[in-house]
Scaffold this motif. Sequence first.
Motif, short mmCIF file in Angstrom:
data_model
loop_
_atom_site.label_atom_id
_atom_site.label_comp_id
_atom_site.label_asym_id
_atom_site.label_seq_id
_atom_site.Cartn_x
_atom_site.Cartn_y
_atom_site.Cartn_z
N VAL A 155 7.14 -4.54 -4.29
CA VAL A 155 6.40 -3.52 -3.53
C VAL A 155 5.94 -2.40 -4.47
N GLY A 156 6.83 -2.02 -5.40
CA GLY A 156 6.48 -0.96 -6.37
C GLY A 156 5.25 -1.33 -7.18
N PHE A 161 2.74 1.32 -9.45
CA PHE A 161 3.62 1.84 -10.49
C PHE A 161 3.63 0.88 -11.68
N THR A 162 3.97 1.43 -12.85
CA THR A 162 4.01 0.60 -14.05
C THR A 162 5.33 -0.15 -14.11
N SER A 163 5.20 -1.47 -14.23
CA SER A 163 6.37 -2.33 -14.26
C SER A 163 7.34 -1.88 -15.35
N PHE A 305 -0.77 -3.23 1.09
CA PHE A 305 -1.02 -4.68 1.13
C PHE A 305 -2.45 -5.01 1.59
N SER A 306 -3.11 -4.03 2.19
CA SER A 306 -4.38 -4.32 2.86
C SER A 306 -5.59 -3.96 2.00
N GLN A 307 -6.46 -4.95 1.79
CA GLN A 307 -7.71 -4.67 1.05
C GLN A 307 -8.56 -3.65 1.81
N PRO A 396 2.64 -12.35 0.76
CA PRO A 396 2.34 -10.97 1.14
C PRO A 396 1.13 -10.82 2.06
N GLN A 397 0.31 -11.88 2.18
CA GLN A 397 -0.87 -11.79 3.04
C GLN A 397 -0.48 -11.44 4.49
#
Length: 510
Positions: A155-156, A161-163, A305-307, A396-397
Motif C-alpha cells: 500500500v505504501g 513512498f520510496t521503497s 488504487f483508483s485511476q 488490487p483491481q
Amino acid sequence: MLASANDLTAARQRIAAAYDPAALEAAGTQLMAVLAEHFHNVESRDAKVLNWNEPAAQVREARRLLDEFLLPPREGLGEGSLVASITSRIAALTRETLARGQNLHHPHYVGHQVPAPIPLAGLFDLVGTITNQCMAIYEMGPWATAVEHAVIDAVGERIGFTSGRFAGLVTSGGSLANLTGLLTARNVTLGDAWSAGLSGRNPAPVLVAQADAHYSVTRSAGILGLGTNQIIPAALDQRRRMDPDQLDRTLSDLRARGTPIIAVSAAACATPIGAFDPLADIADVCRRHKVWLHVDAAHGGALVFSQRHRHLLAGIEQADSIVCDAHKMMFVPALCAMLFYKNREHRIATFHQDAPYLFDPTATELRDYDSGIVNLECTKRSAAFGVWGIWSLLGPQIFADLVDVTIDLAQKFHALLEATDDFVPLHEPQCNIVVFRYEPPELRDAPVEKIDAFQLQLRRAVIESGEFYLVQSRLDGRTILRTTMMNPLTTEDDLRGLLDCIRSAARTLL
Ligand SMILES: Cc1ncc(COP(=O)(O)O)c(C=O)c1O
C-alpha cells in the motif's frame, strides 16, 4: 478446596468437546450454509436493512440465550450426538444474531462509513482469529507479522513512498492510528516530550487541525497532553477543503510568536461531506514552515488504487504520516487501520520503552518485526489478513473497482437529488458521502428549527421501518441527512427508492 478426580475428568471432557475438530468441521460447514442463505436474502433485498429492536429487549434476548447454554452435555449424549447438538446450537445462535443485527450487505444500507465488506475477506480473518495469530513480538505471530509488513509495503508503494525509505504499521482503527501518528509527530517535534512531558512549555505547543477534522484527531490533542484548547482550526474554503493560503498565514503567525507546532493535520477526506484537502499545496506550505504534515486519509486513502480518483490524493506522498483504514473504502471487515511514516526512522520515535519480558536483547535483527515496539497495543490481532487475502486472491483491481463504483453511486445520487424540488443537496460529492435535507412544500416556510427536527423524525421513521439505513448529522449548525455509499451492490434504482421511502415517511408524519 482441591478439585476431585471426578470433577477434573468432567472438566476435561467438557474441554475436549469445546476443542473437538470434528465439531468445528460440522459446525463450520453448517455456519457457512447459514451465512450463504443470509447473504442471498439480504443481497436480494429480501430482508430488512436494520432489524430494529429496543436495546433493552435485545439485551434480554441475548441474556436469555446466555442462560440457555447447551454445555455441559446432557447425560447420555453420545459423541456423535454432541457434535450434532453443537452444530444445531451454533446454527440457531447465528440465525438469531443475523436476525437482530445491522444488514450492511443489504443494498439499502447507505449509512455510516462502515462497509459491507467482501465476505470472502472474513474467511482470512477467521483463520487468524480461530488460530489466534496475535502479535507483540515477531515469534508470537510470525506469519501475521509478515502479512502486515507485506500489506504495508504494497500500500505504501501505491501511496508513492520510496521503497525501503518508509515504514508503517497496522493497528485497531483509524482513531488509534491518528493518535499514534500524532504522538510520533509530538515526540519528533518537541524532542524530549516522551520523558519530560509538556508541562511548563512556554509558549505551549499547538496542533493545527483541519476545521472539519474527525474527533479522533482533536481528541488526540487531549490525550497527548497538548490540551484541546491548543488546537488551531485550519480555515476551509467554500467546499470545506483546507485553504493553503490561510494555512500559510496561520503558520507564519505561529512561527512569529515562537509557538511550537506539533503538526498540521489535513484530511483526505474529511468526515462531514467527504472533502479532500489540496495535499500538494498544503505539503508545500508545511515544508516551507518545517512543520510535520499528518494526513488523516482513514476514509479516502483507498483512492490510491483508483485511476479515476487518485488525483484527489495528489501530494499525499509528501506527508510525514498518513492514516488509511482498510476497513472503510478497501471493504474488509473491521478493524484494519494502517499508519505510514514517510521517513522510516520515525517509526521508533513514538514509544521509548524496554520490556524485558517481551523483547529479546540478543535478537536485535528481529526488532523491526516486533509490533509492540511501534504499536500502542501489546497483544494485537492479526488485522491485515483480510486485505492480504483479498489482494492475493483477486488482485488490487478489486479495491479500485469498489472505490469507482461507490463514488459513481454518490454522484448519481447527487444528480437524483438535484433533479427534485423537494430535496436539497448540500454539496457536490468528491467521495462517496452525500448530505442533504428533505424540505417538502408543506415545510418550505417553516422555521429552520422545525425543518431540522423533521429531518430527525424522518430518519427515525425510515430506519425503524427497516427499508433503508441512513444517518443524521449537523452541518453549519443545521440538521441534515447523510448517506455514505458503503455497499457496492446498491443501484441507482435503490437510491430512487430511498427518495420515495423518505417521501412516504414524510407523508405519515406531516
Ligand atoms: C476522517 C476520519 N478519520 C478517522 C476516523 C476514525 O476511524 P475509526 O472509526 O476506524 O477509528 C473516521 C471514522 O469515520 C473518519 O471519517
